[in-house]
Each structure stands twice: as C-alpha cells, then as structure tokens.
Design a protein around this motif. Structure first.
Motif, mmCIF file in Angstrom:
data_model
loop_
_atom_site.group_PDB
_atom_site.id
_atom_site.type_symbol
_atom_site.label_atom_id
_atom_site.label_comp_id
_atom_site.label_asym_id
_atom_site.label_seq_id
_atom_site.Cartn_x
_atom_site.Cartn_y
_atom_site.Cartn_z
ATOM 1 N N TYR A 476 0.886 -1.183 0.180
ATOM 2 C CA TYR A 476 0.072 0.038 -0.001
ATOM 3 C C TYR A 476 0.897 1.250 -0.013
ATOM 4 O O TYR A 476 1.822 1.418 0.737
ATOM 5 N N GLY A 477 0.388 2.273 -0.866
ATOM 6 C CA GLY A 477 1.347 3.403 -0.962
ATOM 7 C C GLY A 477 2.429 3.342 -2.042
ATOM 8 O O GLY A 477 3.026 2.140 -2.324
ATOM 9 N N THR A 478 2.985 4.258 -2.737
ATOM 10 C CA THR A 478 3.864 4.344 -3.633
ATOM 11 C C THR A 478 5.200 3.853 -2.816
ATOM 12 O O THR A 478 5.871 3.101 -3.400
ATOM 13 N N ASP A 479 5.585 4.321 -1.697
ATOM 14 C CA ASP A 479 6.870 3.961 -1.094
ATOM 15 C C ASP A 479 6.540 3.539 0.297
ATOM 16 O O ASP A 479 6.672 2.497 0.555
ATOM 17 N N LYS A 480 5.662 4.389 1.139
ATOM 18 C CA LYS A 480 5.146 3.794 2.415
ATOM 19 C C LYS A 480 3.728 4.203 2.628
ATOM 20 O O LYS A 480 3.236 5.107 2.114
ATOM 21 N N ALA A 481 3.295 3.491 3.416
ATOM 22 C CA ALA A 481 1.775 3.529 3.756
ATOM 23 C C ALA A 481 1.461 4.620 4.685
ATOM 24 O O ALA A 481 0.690 5.701 4.843
ATOM 25 N N HIS A 482 2.357 4.937 5.713
ATOM 26 C CA HIS A 482 2.433 5.765 6.735
ATOM 27 C C HIS A 482 3.989 6.228 6.754
ATOM 28 O O HIS A 482 4.839 5.491 6.935
ATOM 29 N N GLU A 483 3.939 7.516 7.388
ATOM 30 C CA GLU A 483 5.254 8.052 7.880
ATOM 31 C C GLU A 483 5.541 7.763 9.338
ATOM 32 O O GLU A 483 5.522 8.573 10.213
ATOM 33 N N GLY A 484 6.007 6.494 9.561
ATOM 34 C CA GLY A 484 6.163 6.206 10.920
ATOM 35 C C GLY A 484 5.519 4.776 11.156
ATOM 36 O O GLY A 484 5.213 4.133 10.335
ATOM 37 N N PRO A 485 5.718 4.177 12.327
ATOM 38 C CA PRO A 485 5.327 3.008 12.497
ATOM 39 C C PRO A 485 3.842 2.687 12.407
ATOM 40 O O PRO A 485 3.148 3.690 12.786
ATOM 41 N N VAL A 486 3.393 1.551 11.908
ATOM 42 C CA VAL A 486 2.024 1.162 11.706
ATOM 43 C C VAL A 486 1.504 0.657 12.860
ATOM 44 O O VAL A 486 2.111 -0.249 13.354
ATOM 45 N N ARG A 487 0.356 1.116 13.667
ATOM 46 C CA ARG A 487 -0.138 0.680 14.691
ATOM 47 C C ARG A 487 -1.219 -0.253 14.515
ATOM 48 O O ARG A 487 -1.599 -0.954 15.644
ATOM 49 N N GLY A 488 -2.004 -0.250 13.509
ATOM 50 C CA GLY A 488 -3.191 -1.098 13.142
ATOM 51 C C GLY A 488 -3.461 -1.278 11.885
ATOM 52 O O GLY A 488 -3.368 -0.432 11.215
ATOM 53 N N VAL A 489 -3.732 -2.322 11.491
ATOM 54 C CA VAL A 489 -4.420 -2.704 9.916
ATOM 55 C C VAL A 489 -5.311 -3.639 10.092
ATOM 56 O O VAL A 489 -5.346 -4.665 11.141
ATOM 57 N N ALA A 490 -6.346 -3.340 9.291
ATOM 58 C CA ALA A 490 -7.558 -4.300 9.254
ATOM 59 C C ALA A 490 -8.142 -4.234 7.690
ATOM 60 O O ALA A 490 -8.283 -3.238 7.043
ATOM 61 N N VAL A 491 -8.906 -5.581 7.601
ATOM 62 C CA VAL A 491 -9.713 -5.508 6.066
ATOM 63 C C VAL A 491 -10.958 -5.964 6.211
ATOM 64 O O VAL A 491 -11.314 -6.794 7.340
ATOM 65 N N ASP A 492 -11.715 -5.213 5.618
ATOM 66 C CA ASP A 492 -13.217 -5.603 5.774
ATOM 67 C C ASP A 492 -13.768 -7.182 5.341
ATOM 68 O O ASP A 492 -12.963 -7.606 4.732
ATOM 69 N N GLY A 493 -14.985 -7.315 5.630
ATOM 70 C CA GLY A 493 -15.558 -8.463 5.411
ATOM 71 C C GLY A 493 -15.728 -8.810 3.844
ATOM 72 O O GLY A 493 -15.635 -10.031 3.450
ATOM 73 N N LEU A 494 -15.757 -7.954 2.885
ATOM 74 C CA LEU A 494 -15.767 -8.316 1.483
ATOM 75 C C LEU A 494 -14.296 -8.024 0.673
ATOM 76 O O LEU A 494 -14.579 -7.866 -0.283
ATOM 77 N N ASN A 495 -13.357 -7.850 1.342
ATOM 78 C CA ASN A 495 -12.177 -7.650 0.764
ATOM 79 C C ASN A 495 -12.081 -6.146 -0.223
ATOM 80 O O ASN A 495 -11.615 -6.623 -1.290
ATOM 81 N N GLN A 496 -12.944 -5.359 0.157
ATOM 82 C CA GLN A 496 -13.153 -4.287 -0.567
ATOM 83 C C GLN A 496 -12.200 -3.234 0.171
ATOM 84 O O GLN A 496 -11.424 -2.574 -0.729
ATOM 85 N N ILE A 497 -11.972 -2.786 1.361
ATOM 86 C CA ILE A 497 -11.320 -1.898 1.877
ATOM 87 C C ILE A 497 -10.237 -2.404 3.020
ATOM 88 O O ILE A 497 -10.648 -3.059 3.734
ATOM 89 N N THR A 498 -9.229 -1.822 2.866
ATOM 90 C CA THR A 498 -8.111 -2.068 3.989
ATOM 91 C C THR A 498 -8.015 -0.709 4.571
ATOM 92 O O THR A 498 -7.569 0.257 4.071
ATOM 93 N N VAL A 499 -8.232 -0.874 5.957
ATOM 94 C CA VAL A 499 -7.895 0.176 6.972
ATOM 95 C C VAL A 499 -6.658 0.357 7.859
ATOM 96 O O VAL A 499 -6.540 -0.870 8.355
ATOM 97 N N SER A 500 -6.001 1.347 7.906
ATOM 98 C CA SER A 500 -4.523 1.221 8.658
ATOM 99 C C SER A 500 -4.348 2.679 9.348
ATOM 100 O O SER A 500 -4.959 3.729 9.185
ATOM 101 N N THR A 501 -3.617 2.615 10.658
ATOM 102 C CA THR A 501 -3.393 3.976 11.289
ATOM 103 C C THR A 501 -1.964 3.730 11.633
ATOM 104 O O THR A 501 -1.662 2.623 11.930
ATOM 105 N N GLY A 502 -1.436 4.879 11.706
ATOM 106 C CA GLY A 502 -0.082 4.972 12.212
ATOM 107 C C GLY A 502 0.463 5.907 13.164
ATOM 108 O O GLY A 502 -0.478 6.825 13.378
ATOM 109 N N ALA A 503 1.492 5.909 13.494
ATOM 110 C CA ALA A 503 2.407 6.990 14.323
ATOM 111 C C ALA A 503 1.977 8.363 13.925
ATOM 112 O O ALA A 503 2.234 9.392 14.586
#
Length: 893
Positions: A476-503
């Motif tokens: 996810y992302g061209t280089d990085k998904a977040h500028e810092g450590p990723v604190r959580g990631v989850a995929v919805d029940g239909l494999n449509q959306i991935t949610v992530s959060t970071g520092a």
C-alpha cells in the motif's frame, strides 16, 4: 446514581479459569477406596485442583483462600493446606471443615500422622494437632543454630515416631507421644531437601541439596547405597512398587533421573521432562506410571513400557509457564481460545474440556534443527508472539494463523489442524540487503476468505501476501503507507477496503485490490491500536491519551468518542452483534461502552490489569488474560440468562474490585451490598406507552386471524365418517366446551317431575356477552363485554356474532351496541388488531341487515370515521419517522 444496582460488574460474572494446572508445590496422590481410583491434587495459587489420574480430567476445584497456598498434604479423608500461619483442612476436595490456629510464623511443612497433623513454621516450631478437635496435642521447638527443620516424614511401622531432616544435614527421630528425641543421625555435609520412605521397612531415601541421594537404614543407622545427580538439589523422590527396583528423583533443571537399586546405577536420564524445576514425582502404586508436576504449569503422566526403562509421555495437562501476551477466540463456535505467551508458545485452550487443549509449539527459524536439540539449548527459537490473527475458513487447506514476534521482522504462519508452525515465514524483500535495520512487524490481519494476509511493519510499510503460496501480492502506497510505525491494520469482510493507522496520526482507507488510497482521516493524537468489527463495518481506534473513537467505514466519519480510562489501553473487543465495545487498560479496569447510546454501561476493577481480552463469537463469555497471571479467565455474559437494566454510568463512577474467577474468598466478601433502603425495582411495561400510538393485543394469531375463513376451515376439517361411540365408555366427568375447561353440573334425576312440555325460556336464554352488550348500551361501558369476547375461541366468537341478529334471537339494539363497542375500542387505541378482526366478521355476517337499518348505518358511519381518523394519525407518524431517517442518512453521506 445507579440506584438498586450492585457494585462491580452488572454485565459479567466470573466463571472459571483456563490453563492453570500446577505451581512450584509438589502434588499429592490420593486413593479413593470406594471409587477404586487414584486422584491427583495440585496447587494453583489460592486454591487446589483435583484430577482423576485415569483420564487426567478435573473433578473438583477447592474454595479459594485469602492468600496463596504455601504447602500441601493429604490423608485418606482430608486435604491440608497452609497459607501464612494458618492451616486448613478441606473435605470433599472443596470446602474448609477445620482451621488450625497457633503458629506465629509462616507454615512451610505439613505431614499427616494418623488422626493428627504435624506442621512446621519458619520459626522452627513443630506443632502436632488433633485433626478433629483442632486442638494442639504437643509442640516442639528446635534451636535454629543447631537444627533448622527442612523435611519431615513418618517411617512405616514406627509407632508415634517421625523423622525430621535439617538444613545442617542431620536427621532426628522423635517420639511424638512423649515429645522425646530418640536418636540423632550424623550429617552428610549438605542440607536435607527430601525424606522418602522406601518400600522396604526401616529404609529411608534422603535427598540432599548437593544432589546426593542416600539410601539409609534408620534402624541400624547404616547407609545402604549412595547416588549422585549433577543437576542440583534433589527436589523429590519416588519408588516403583510394581516389582521393579526403580527409583526416580527430580531436579531443579527439569530433568528426572531413573535409578536401578539392584545394579546401583543410573538407568535413564529423562531430560527436559519439565521446562522448569520438578516439583514432585510419584509412582502410582502397583503400576508403571510416574506422575510429575512442575512450576512450568504442567502435569505429566509417564508410562514405563518400553525396553531399557525409558518412560514415554502418556497424558499431560499443560498451560503457559509465562503470562499471555495475546488471546483471541478461534472459529465461530466459541469453544477454543488461541493464546500466545511470553514463553514463546502458541496454545489453544478449550472452554468445554481440557482434553481438547493443544499446543501449537514454539516458534523456530528452522524446525528440523530445533527438533534435534534440547528445548533449553535451542538457538533457533523465535522470540514471543506479540500479536496474531486467525481465520478458520480455509484451515483444512492451508495455514490459517499469522503471528508477529517481538522485535522481529519475520512473520510466521501456523496451522491449527496440524498443531504446528506453518509453511511460510513472511519477510519483505526490501529489507534483505540491509538486515541490520531496526525494523519489526507491528500488526497483522487475515481476510475473511482466508486467502490473503496483510502485514504492517514499524518502517511504515504495509504488504499483502498470499497465504497459500506465501507470495508477495503488493504493498500500500507508492513508497510507504505511513510516515512512521503502523499501529493497526484491518480488512473489511468483503475484501474491498483496508484500513490502517500509524504514528503519523492518520487513519487511511485503501482499496484492497488496487492498493489505491481512497480517504484519509487526520487524528489529534497518536493511535496505539485498531480493531475492526467486520459485520457492522465499525472500527475502534485507541489513542495514547487513553481515549477511544469509533469510525464508520461506510461514511468514513468519527461517530463516537469515549474517554474515561486513566492508563494505557491494552486491548479492545467488540460484542458479536457490534453493540458493545469492551476495553481493558493499565488502570486495571474493564469498561463496556454501548455504541447506540454512546455511553459507558459497565465498569469493574481488577487486582491486575487485563493485558488482552476477547469476546466469544456466540456472546456467552468474555475471556481475559492478566499481568503476571498464567491463566485465561472466563466471565459469563449475564444478559443471556437474566433481565438486566443497564443505565449509563456517570463520569465520576468508581468501580469496586472484582476478584478473578476461582480466586474469590470462600464467603462472598467481594460483593458490596446495596443499601437496604434502595430496592431494585424491575421495569414493567405499561399496557400502552402513549395515547397517540395504537397498541396490538398479545393474543396468538389463531384466536383472531382466521375469523373470516372459519367456515372454510370447518368445511375442510369436517370428518368423513361420523364418530363411533365406544361399546363400554369409561367413566368421565362431563365438561362444558370452551377455552377454559369447566365441569358441567350433574343433572338432577327426578322422574316424577319430568314433563314432556318444552320450556321455551331455556331455549331463549341469553349469553353473558349478550347481557354485557345490553348493559353497555345503557351505561356506555363496553370493557366487560369486550373482555368476554377476548377470552373466547374463534368458533364461540362466530356463534356470538351470528346470534346478535334478530333472526338469531338478538335485536337491532344489541347490534347497535356492538358497533358502539368497536368505536370505544378504537378510541382507546388498545387491542387494535382484535377490534378490526371482530368488526370484519360482524360486517361479513350482517352487512345486508346493516344497510337496511338507518340506526345501524348511522353507527357504522361513526365506526368508519373513527377508523379513518386513527389510521391517518398512524400514517402521519410513519411518514415523520421515514422523513427523519432519510434526512439523517443523507446528512451522514
């Protein structure tokens, strides 16, 4: 505040602990004559467990003591325990029947002695108790400078005598009845740790702190043989009694030495029988079975049926020997809990029976090399698991568990069915060139289909892998998904959306397939974890400022925010229906938040903080693991079996301490009683909520729904042949037909007064409903008439309404009264469905007559006007509600 509500938790009640089997205290083996079965007793903290040796299934758990048990002993009838300076006797493996008070210091040795009990405390005072009267029989004090008691036993056939060992290495033989020292045995230069009676009379095995075992004849004060173990002090000794001259000795390193007493040599070294010190070893009388337990929270039974005297593992019960780091329910039946411990193992605990428990083993870089080495000398071991994700949908095809390890970039797969590590070790290729980077995996998730795994790392990258092949499927992302450590990631029940959060204080929404960034939500504080409830599409984000927010994946907006914790939020879990969010924190509280109302509805305080929590997919249990606790504790969901009112708790609510399951005092001292003045009143629903609403009856559909089709039903159910009367009918009491059975009055038999003249007055008798309609026409009170009609069955209602017409014996006034009754029911807006059903049947039966009579037409017009008015009001409220829902939906979108 919370009037009538019990302090503590209103939602959850302690049920029991899982994964607790043994601690550092030696076990006790008991034989039940009536059952003809051996029972094993082990100590777990403040209580002890009793297992049957045959199946190693738990049969009893004792009531808990206020403090941890420090020593354990048992005789034929009672189990003796000590905590602090108090000694207790338990009967039936559960309840305290005797308490012995008299020691001034902590008790560390117990020895049953016929009808007496011997106890020794740390002040070197030995007290002999009368078991039944709880009185002190005698007391002996030893000089600490000369003789510190460290072991005690009763030699067989030695009446009223005990043998006492010391830290100085010497032994003393005492006569308890006369409180007299009979003989002193010279020291072997090392502290005595174990005294064990041999099968031969007068022979005692003496285990020393130097690792030496002395087989000594106490009658002649003669040493028969000596053995030396190089594994440290002797922790326990036992003899085989099935005809083989074998002795087993335990050590602090977890090894067991098997010695041949005839050849005077070591036969077998059972290395790493336990991962920690051996607490106790006991051969079962007359059988080649050895029972062992250790402080590694394990019980094992070994059978010696192989050539060479080697024991193989027959049965075992094993839990974590270090606290859990993460727990999670596996599958949808709510019967198995996966637990990752600080000991590096991944285990599965069953909530139904211990025999379904299994260990998936210890993580390793190279499993083949690890198997060739001892457990303690395995250099290929992976560090403990910090977090993991599991999905059971494809468990029979390939691995279904992915785990992150502390400080390691590599994420490992595990197979639940095979109970072992999986086939893949997933590591991003971008870090292959420079492995010295301090990068590690931080969060993982598996899609609901079980085909893909998403792994987030501390560098800000998020990668997707195929779980079957282990192939990389993008990032996810061209280089990085977040500028810092990723604190959580989850995929919805239909494999449509991935949610992530970071520092970097962002929540990002990605398209799962194309890896394209869809939406970004800025945050005010740095998040610490993320949890998604796939069925509802809601996910929770915990922050470092101890607050929690709820975000809707459809609207991509923050819909709830909760604050109240005063410590780091360790873990979160949703209820299966997504209505509750349960959080645990380092402030030792477990809080339950209600999402629809946005309020705190339950909170309770624990002695130790819950590190991880998980809710059963069936909603019946909440499972928790705690700081410095080896077990997993189950809490019952009280709403499944009791009617509980959950009003919102105030912001200044102070919860009371709730003891962990199985660790409550014998008397319920942890329950804080509610003031007697404030009584909890159970809510009773009124007959009608508001006068503007219409209320339906609670009668079953069969009582009113088929009134219009009653003639069709009767025609269909008409018997083809007339019923045949029995030749000799049995005696019975005649009853009157109706919904409520009533006995008919016995007829008066008076042949002289019988007449052939027909009494027309009997034929023209009015029914109760008819009489009430006449009274209602005069008093304008139709409640009694409607109550009678409401209690009738469909056939009786049909007959009553037919008889209202003049040709059925009724009158126009009674028919007019019936229509007025319908108007009054419509005005009260109660039993709306019954009023409509009765009116429909009345119109079907008498429509022609109503149209011909002006008075009946006038009443029918009033009924129609009232019916239209009521329906208009209801339709207006429906339209208002639909309009409000449409507005809210458009505002959120």
């Amino acid at each position: 505040m919370t009037a009538g509500r019990k302090k503590g938790s209103a939602l959850f009640a302690g049920y029991r602990g899982l994964g607790l089997y043994s601690n550092h205290l030696p076990h006790v083996l008991r034989y039940h004559k009536r059952h003809q079965e051996f029972y094993l007793v082990t100590v777990v903290g403040k209580c002890f467990h009793t297992y049957n040796v045959k199946k190693l299934g738990i049969v009893a758990v004792s009531n808990a003591l206020p403090e941890d048990i420090t020593c354990l002993a048992a005789d034929r009838m009672l189990v003796f325990t000590a905590h602090g300076n108090t000694v207790n006797a338990f009967a039936r493996n559960k309840e305290i029947v005797h308490t012995y008070l008299g020691h001034k210091a902590d008790v560390h040795l117990l020895q049953p002695f016929g009808d007496h009990l011997i106890s020794v405390d740390s002040d070197n005072v030995l007290i002999v108790w009368d078991t039944q009267s709880e009185e002190e029989y005698t007391q002996i004090s030893f000089d600490k400078t000369l003789f510190v008691v460290s072991a005690i036993t009763h030699p067989s056939t030695y009446l009223n005598k005990i043998l006492v060992g010391s830290r100085q290495g010497s032994l003393q033989l005492w006569n308890i009845k006369r409180s007299k020292l009979l003989y002193t045995f010279t020291s072997w230069g090392s502290a005595v740790t174990v005294l064990q009676q041999a099968p031969a009379v007068d022979v005692i095995a003496v285990g020393l702190a130097s690792g030496q075992i002395i087989i000594h004849n106490i009658k002649y004060d003669e040493t028969l043989m000596k053995f030396q173990q190089d594994w440290g002090p002797i922790t326990s000794i036992s003899y085989r009694t099935d005809g083989h001259p074998i002795m087993a000795a335990g050590s602090p390193l977890g090894h067991i030495g098997i010695w041949d007493l005839e050849d005077k040599k070591l036969v077998v070294q059972m290395r790493d029988s336990h991962s920690t010190a051996i607490a106790g070893v006991t051969f079962i009388h007359g059988e080649p079975l050895l029972v062992t337990n250790g402080s590694d929270n394990a019980i094992r039974i070994w059978i010696f049926d192989a050539p060479g005297g080697v024991g193989r593992l027959l049965k075992s019960r094993m839990g974590h020997n270090a606290p859990s780091t993460k727990i999670k329910y596996y599958g949808q039946n709510g019967q198995n809990i996966l637990s990752a411990g600080q000991d590096g193992t991944l285990q599965s605990f069953s909530t139904t029976h211990d025999r379904f428990n299994k260990s998936l083993g210890h993580g390793s870089f190279n499993k083949k090399k690890s198997k060739k080495k001892s457990v303690q000398y395995d250099t290929m071991k992976l560090p403990p698991i910090t977090t993991f994700a599991a999905e059971a949908s494809r468990e029979s095809d390939w691995d279904g568990i992915i785990a992150c390890h502390r400080g390691y970039l590599v994420s490992t797969t595990w197979n639940y069915q095979k109970s072992s590590m999986g086939a893949h070790k997933l590591e991003p290729e971008r870090f292959h060139k420079d492995r010295a980077l301090n990068v590690h995996a931080t969060a993982v998730d598996i899609t609901s289909c079980g085909n893909f795994v998403v792994i987030a790392v501390s560098s800000g990258h998020i990668d997707v892998y195929n779980l079957q092949s282990g192939s990389h499927r993008g990032q996810y992302g061209t280089d990085k998904a977040h500028e810092g450590p990723v604190r959580g990631v989850a995929v919805d029940g239909l494999n449509q959306i991935t949610v992530s959060t970071g520092a970097d204080k962002f929540v990002k929404f990605w398209k799962f397939k194309s890896k394209e960034l869809v939406h970004t939500i800025p945050l005010n504080f740095s998040p610490s974890s993320l949890l998604l409830h796939r069925e509802s599409g809601m996910f929770a984000v915990a922050f470092d400022d101890f607050t929690v927010i709820i975000i809707d994946t459809e609207t991509r907006r923050i819909v709830r925010k909760y604050s109240g914790h005063s410590g780091k939020i360790n873990d979160m879990t949703f209820s299966p229906d997504g209505r509750w969010l349960i959080t645990s924190s380092m402030d030792c509280t477990v809080r339950t938040w209600d999402l629809p109302s946005g309020s705190l509805i339950d909170c309770f305080l624990l002695d130790s903080a819950a590190v991880s929590i998980t809710m059963s997919p069936t909603g019946n249990f909440l499972a928790t693991s705690h700081v410095d606790e080896l077990g997993i504790y189950l809490w019952s969901n009280c709403t499944l079996f009791n009617l509980i009112s959950l009003p919102p708790l105030p912001s200044d609510y102070e919860p009371s301490v709730v003891m962990l399951p199985g660790a409550c005092p014998v008397e319920d001292t942890d329950v804080i009683e509610v003031d007697a003045e404030v009584e909890a009143t159970e809510y009773e629903s009124p007959e009608q909520l508001e006068n503007e609403l219409i209320t339906l009856s609670l009668l079953p559909d069969s009582r009113w729904k088929n009134l219009l089709n009653l003639d069709i039903i009767k025609k269909r159910n008409k018997p083809k042949e007339p019923p045949k009367t029995a030749t000799s009918a049995p005696f019975f009491i005649p009853t009157v037909p109706g919904l409520v059975p009533r006995f008919a009055e016995a007829p008066v038999e008076n042949l002289e007064e019988q007449s052939r003249v027909v009494n027309l007055g009997v034929l023209a008798q009015k029914s109760g409903f008819y009489v009430q309609l006449e009274d209602g026409f005069r008093s304008n009170n139709y409640t009694p008439a409607f109550r009678i009609l409401k209690g009738m069955g469909p056939s009786s209602i049909d007959i009553e309404l037919r008889n209202l017409a003049p040709e059925g014996g009724g009158s126009l006034i009674v028919m007019q009264s019936f229509l007025q009754m319908i108007v009054s029911i419509l005005e009260s807006k109660v039993d709306f469905d019954l009023a409509i059903a009765y009116l429909a049947l009345f119109l079907k039966l008498h429509l022609k007559l109503i149209s011909e009579e002006p008075e009946l037409m006038k009443e029918a017009t009033k009924v129609m006007e009232k019916l239209e008015e009521t329906w208009t009001d209801v339709q207006t409220m429906f339209n208002q509600s639909l309009c409000l829902l449409t507005y809210l939906k458009s505002a959120l979108l």
